[in-house]
Design an enzyme around this catalytic site. Sequence first.
Site, PDB file in Angstrom:
ATOM      1  N   ARG A  77      -0.460  32.671  63.497  1.00 48.97           N
ATOM      2  CA  ARG A  77       0.787  32.432  64.226  1.00 48.97           C
ATOM      3  C   ARG A  77       1.813  31.894  63.236  1.00 48.97           C
ATOM      4  NH1 ARG A  77      -0.825  35.506  67.254  1.00 48.97           N
ATOM      5  NH2 ARG A  77      -1.683  35.179  69.321  1.00 48.97           N
ATOM      6  N   GLU A 106      10.534  35.452  65.922  1.00 50.91           N
ATOM      7  CA  GLU A 106      10.322  36.899  65.880  1.00 50.91           C
ATOM      8  C   GLU A 106      11.265  37.591  66.847  1.00 50.91           C
ATOM      9  OE1 GLU A 106       6.193  37.886  66.283  1.00 50.91           O
ATOM     10  OE2 GLU A 106       5.615  36.539  64.681  1.00 50.91           O
ATOM     11  N   HIS A 130       3.346  42.352  63.354  1.00 58.78           N
ATOM     12  CA  HIS A 130       2.090  41.723  63.786  1.00 58.78           C
ATOM     13  C   HIS A 130       1.192  42.651  64.588  1.00 58.78           C
ATOM     14  CE1 HIS A 130      -0.707  38.645  64.860  1.00 58.78           C
ATOM     15  NE2 HIS A 130      -0.417  38.707  66.139  1.00 58.78           N
TER      16      HIS A 130
END
Length: 165
Positions: A77, A106, A130
């Site tokens: 994370r 993000e 991701h």
Amino acid sequence: VSRVALALGMRVLITSRATTLPPDSVPGVQLRPTDFVLNESDYLSLHIPLNDHTRHTIDTPQLEMMKESAVLINTARGDIVNEDAVVHALRTGTIAAYYADVHSVEPLPESSPLRLLSLESPEKVLLTPHIGWQRLETRQRLVTEVANNITAFWEGRVEEANYVN
């Protein structure tokens, strides 16, 4: 990750709040104190959840314990690391590189110091999406884009949307 690293001949160290390895751990993995892992690792890959106890687990003091040649990899994370501290560590040569597919914000803003450093020194910072392989549609689009890029290359064209310089 441990199995792949071991297969590549790497020594695998882990750190945990637990005092023993879990029963399903990979043979050959060594449980060590956090400071030892930070000092010894050539590649430090983070695999922890984000919570109040893990936010900024990697900050200036931890980065200063790492080797100058170390690569920090964050696929956990974004807020596990203090990105400002990472940028400073990269600029001062405290660590060699940072690879991440997660970020504190993000999508990463264009003005982000981390993003700017990735453009300025791509050998030091690698940023990727991701969840790039999660959906079938995403995988198909990726394969199609790669095919288009290869075709364009062989035809002497540049695909502007995917151009990296």
